[in-house]
Design a protein around this motif. Structure first.
Motif, mmCIF file in Angstrom:
data_model
loop_
_atom_site.group_PDB
_atom_site.id
_atom_site.type_symbol
_atom_site.label_atom_id
_atom_site.label_comp_id
_atom_site.label_asym_id
_atom_site.label_seq_id
_atom_site.Cartn_x
_atom_site.Cartn_y
_atom_site.Cartn_z
ATOM 1 N N VAL A 34 1.173 -1.685 -0.378
ATOM 2 C CA VAL A 34 -0.141 0.165 -0.176
ATOM 3 C C VAL A 34 1.168 1.426 -0.808
ATOM 4 O O VAL A 34 -0.045 2.289 -0.981
ATOM 5 N N ALA A 35 2.029 0.839 0.432
ATOM 6 C CA ALA A 35 3.067 2.219 0.793
ATOM 7 C C ALA A 35 3.400 2.561 -0.743
ATOM 8 O O ALA A 35 3.296 3.872 -1.018
ATOM 9 N N GLU A 36 3.514 1.823 -2.158
ATOM 10 C CA GLU A 36 3.254 2.348 -3.012
ATOM 11 C C GLU A 36 2.383 3.080 -3.702
ATOM 12 O O GLU A 36 2.686 3.008 -4.438
ATOM 13 N N HIS A 37 1.417 2.666 -3.082
ATOM 14 C CA HIS A 37 0.435 3.061 -3.770
ATOM 15 C C HIS A 37 0.067 4.748 -4.486
ATOM 16 O O HIS A 37 -0.012 5.775 -5.036
ATOM 17 N N VAL A 38 0.351 5.366 -2.796
ATOM 18 C CA VAL A 38 0.743 6.848 -3.150
ATOM 19 C C VAL A 38 1.322 7.368 -4.449
ATOM 20 O O VAL A 38 1.143 7.966 -4.630
ATOM 21 N N GLN A 39 2.209 6.640 -4.087
ATOM 22 C CA GLN A 39 3.823 6.928 -5.399
ATOM 23 C C GLN A 39 2.804 7.419 -6.963
ATOM 24 O O GLN A 39 3.045 7.838 -8.164
ATOM 25 N N ALA A 40 1.933 5.723 -7.350
ATOM 26 C CA ALA A 40 1.610 5.727 -8.134
ATOM 27 C C ALA A 40 0.542 6.596 -8.142
ATOM 28 O O ALA A 40 0.453 7.244 -9.880
ATOM 29 N N PHE A 41 -0.498 6.794 -7.750
ATOM 30 C CA PHE A 41 -0.862 7.799 -8.091
ATOM 31 C C PHE A 41 -0.830 9.277 -7.834
ATOM 32 O O PHE A 41 -1.265 10.017 -8.661
ATOM 33 N N GLU A 42 0.335 9.825 -7.322
ATOM 34 C CA GLU A 42 0.915 11.030 -7.402
ATOM 35 C C GLU A 42 1.454 11.371 -8.366
ATOM 36 O O GLU A 42 1.115 11.886 -9.548
ATOM 37 N N ASP A 43 2.098 10.051 -9.559
ATOM 38 C CA ASP A 43 2.326 10.069 -11.163
ATOM 39 C C ASP A 43 1.654 9.557 -12.172
ATOM 40 O O ASP A 43 2.155 10.737 -12.815
ATOM 41 N N GLU A 44 0.594 9.621 -11.608
ATOM 42 C CA GLU A 44 -0.490 9.453 -12.908
ATOM 43 C C GLU A 44 -1.203 10.989 -12.316
ATOM 44 O O GLU A 44 -1.755 10.986 -13.455
ATOM 45 N N HIS A 45 -1.582 11.648 -11.366
ATOM 46 C CA HIS A 45 -1.766 12.991 -11.070
ATOM 47 C C HIS A 45 -1.063 13.870 -11.617
ATOM 48 O O HIS A 45 -1.187 15.116 -12.311
ATOM 49 N N GLU A 46 0.051 13.836 -11.718
ATOM 50 C CA GLU A 46 1.406 14.486 -13.033
ATOM 51 C C GLU A 46 0.999 14.858 -13.430
ATOM 52 O O GLU A 46 1.280 15.937 -14.606
ATOM 53 N N ARG A 47 0.634 13.263 -14.473
ATOM 54 C CA ARG A 47 0.702 12.912 -16.135
ATOM 55 C C ARG A 47 -0.877 14.097 -16.244
ATOM 56 O O ARG A 47 -0.914 14.777 -17.800
ATOM 57 N N LEU A 48 -2.005 13.711 -15.796
ATOM 58 C CA LEU A 48 -2.703 14.369 -15.634
ATOM 59 C C LEU A 48 -2.976 15.850 -16.232
ATOM 60 O O LEU A 48 -3.161 16.201 -16.736
ATOM 61 N N LYS A 49 -1.823 16.474 -15.325
ATOM 62 C CA LYS A 49 -1.950 18.010 -15.142
ATOM 63 C C LYS A 49 -1.069 18.260 -16.226
ATOM 64 O O LYS A 49 -1.695 19.290 -16.673
ATOM 65 N N ARG A 50 -0.483 17.631 -16.721
ATOM 66 C CA ARG A 50 0.410 18.043 -17.477
ATOM 67 C C ARG A 50 -0.482 18.023 -18.239
ATOM 68 O O ARG A 50 -0.398 18.719 -19.860
ATOM 69 N N GLU A 51 -0.854 16.865 -19.454
ATOM 70 C CA GLU A 51 -1.384 16.886 -20.204
ATOM 71 C C GLU A 51 -2.560 17.488 -20.196
ATOM 72 O O GLU A 51 -3.110 17.906 -21.007
ATOM 73 N N LEU A 52 -3.217 18.047 -18.880
ATOM 74 C CA LEU A 52 -5.119 18.518 -19.243
ATOM 75 C C LEU A 52 -4.049 20.305 -19.227
ATOM 76 O O LEU A 52 -4.846 21.332 -19.717
ATOM 77 N N GLY A 53 -3.502 20.346 -18.876
ATOM 78 C CA GLY A 53 -2.124 21.425 -19.122
ATOM 79 C C GLY A 53 -2.180 22.161 -20.522
ATOM 80 O O GLY A 53 -2.079 22.828 -20.447
ATOM 81 N N THR A 54 -2.163 21.585 -21.570
ATOM 82 C CA THR A 54 -2.044 21.964 -23.437
ATOM 83 C C THR A 54 -3.540 21.897 -23.415
ATOM 84 O O THR A 54 -3.427 22.499 -24.377
ATOM 85 N N ILE A 55 -5.190 22.080 -23.221
ATOM 86 C CA ILE A 55 -6.050 21.403 -23.509
ATOM 87 C C ILE A 55 -6.565 22.736 -24.014
ATOM 88 O O ILE A 55 -6.923 23.384 -25.062
ATOM 89 N N ASP A 56 -6.059 24.297 -23.741
ATOM 90 C CA ASP A 56 -6.034 24.997 -24.235
ATOM 91 C C ASP A 56 -5.137 25.937 -25.646
ATOM 92 O O ASP A 56 -5.300 26.874 -26.476
#
Length: 58
Positions: A34-56
Motif C-alpha cells: 500500500v505504501a507504493e500506491h501513493v507514488q503510483a497515484f501521484e505519478d498519474e496525477h502529475e501526468r494528468l495535470k501535464r496533459e490537461l495543462g495543454t487543453i488551451d
C-alpha cells in the motif's frame, strides 16, 4: 455505432506510444505494498495535470 479511434480525438493526435494505457498504469497495484500506491497515484496525477495543462492549445 463504432468506438472513436485515437485520431478522432481533438487535434487528431494519437496517444504517445511510450505512455502506458490507463489500464496498464495501475496493473499489479493490488499486489504491491500500500505504501507504493501513493507514488503510483501521484505519478498519474502529475501526468494528468501535464496533459490537461495543454487543453488551451487545442
Amino acid at each position: 455505432m463504432t468506438e472513436p479511434s485515437p485520431s478522432d480525438a481533438p487535434g487528431g493526435a494519437p496517444a504517445p506510444a511510450d505512455e502506458a494505457s490507463g489500464d496498464d498504469r495501475f496493473a499489479g497495484l493490488a499486489e504491491r505494498p500500500v505504501a507504493e500506491h501513493v507514488q503510483a497515484f501521484e505519478d498519474e496525477h502529475e501526468r494528468l495535470k501535464r496533459e490537461l495543462g495543454t487543453i488551451d492549445q487545442l
